[in-house]
Design a protein around this motif. Structure first.
Motif: not given
Length: 336
Positions: A240-251, A275-286
């Motif tokens: 969710s940190a990446l979704r919220k435009k932070l450069p890294e996930p938590y932590p 939300a539905v649109s956030q399921v699996g969000v930014c997993y490629d970046e993770a």
């Protein structure tokens, strides 16, 4: 693929889509394991968020609604869990702990005991410093800093001390968004590096590792990580940190590498979807973060026993993790 932390609009006011739609998306995306973890109900009206107030003259009803909604969630989650689904996705039932203060932590302990036959595990997380939410908006974060005497070092120490209290009392199997305080941390903030006070002529934090900068803070982080290792918990990599435009996930990488060294290297992945649109969000970046920054050779996920539904952590080699059918769906790059 796995997510150990998720929410819905049915049972929390800041969620968006129904739980059925969120879990159906997880099936569509071929998740191996998806955990439903709505927030535990808060007991003190002072911790109600603006969208939760039903009648500002009497917040008793609002608190009661949190409790009734949580009971409805547990009933609903059991129905979803019991169904067969086309992808063979395993659904687990958890709860996200709200370690607002000592009173709430003790209530969480009681709640977990009462619901032991239904709630399979907890995601332990901290959202407050000195009773003020630090992930709600910038104004609230600024008030938390002011309550910490305008001292960033003190705010961090307060955060990790409350986290330690939560860890000791609850021993959550998953420790959620470990460094949540960074969400509204102003990039232009300047501090006195020796004292931690925020001053106009101080050093910009933009290029600093706050964890490494102050030994006392790093020692607190290591203390917490060692305790997590002692009881066999896992650190959540939360996208969710990446979704919220932070450069890294938590932590972030600074804490992630410490967790790799001091907490047994047990990491689980979560989307923290609301939300539905956030399921699996930014997993490629993770995945890139997991492989290139942390250089993990395995990931962990929660499994349950076939008879008593007791859960435990299992590991999966990173190459097997990378080859899961989820990645071929390409949904992770489309999630918003």
């Amino acid at each position: 693929m796995h997510s150990h932390h998720s929410h819905s609009g049915d049972y929390i006011a800041h969620g968006v889509d129904p739980l059925e739609d969120v879990t159906n998306r997880a099936i569509e995306m071929k998740f191996h394991t998806y955990c439903m973890t709505e927030h535990m109900p808060r007991i003190n009206p002072k911790y109600l968020y603006p969208e939760e107030h039903l009648d500002r003259a009497d917040d008793t009803a609002a608190v009661e609604k949190l409790h009734s909604d949580f009971a409805k969630f547990l009933d609903h989650a059991q129905k979803i869990k019991s169904r067969e689904n086309s992808a063979g996705t395993t659904f687990l039932i958890g709860v996200e702990i709200e370690g607002c203060d000592q009173e709430h932590i003790e209530y969480a302990r009681k709640l977990l005991e009462e619901k032991r036959g239904i709630v399979q595990f907890s995601v332990g997380s901290i959202h407050h410093v000195d009773g003020i939410p630090i992930d709600f908006d910038q104004d609230a974060w600024n008030r938390a800093l002011a309550t910490s005497q305008n001292n960033l070092k003190k705010l961090l120490l307060s955060y990790f001390d409350l986290q330690y209290c939560m860890l000791m009392r609850l021993q959550p199997l998953v420790v959620g968004h470990f460094d949540l305080y960074k969400l509204y941390l102003p990039k232009d903030l300047k501090v006195d590096l020796e004292t931690g006070y925020c001053v106009e002529n101080g050093t910009s934090i933009s290029n600093l590792s706050l964890i490494k900068q102050w030994k006392q803070v790093q020692d607190s982080v290591i203390r917490n990580l060692k305790y997590i290792e002692s009881y066999g918990g896992a650190i959540e990599i939360n996208t969710s940190a990446l979704r919220k435009k932070l450069p890294e996930p938590y932590p972030g990488k600074d804490i992630g590498l410490l967790a790799k060294e001091y907490a047994g290297g047990r990491f689980v992945l979560s989307d923290d979807a609301h939300a539905v649109s956030q399921v699996g969000v930014c997993y490629d970046e993770a995945l890139k973060y997991i492989v290139e920054d942390l250089k993990l050779d395995k990931m962990y996920y929660i499994t349950e026993g076939p008879i008593d539904r007791a859960v435990k952590l299992e590991s999966i080699p990173i190459e097997q993790f990378k080859s899961h059918a989820f990645w071929s769906t390409n949904f992770s790059k489309k999630a918003l």
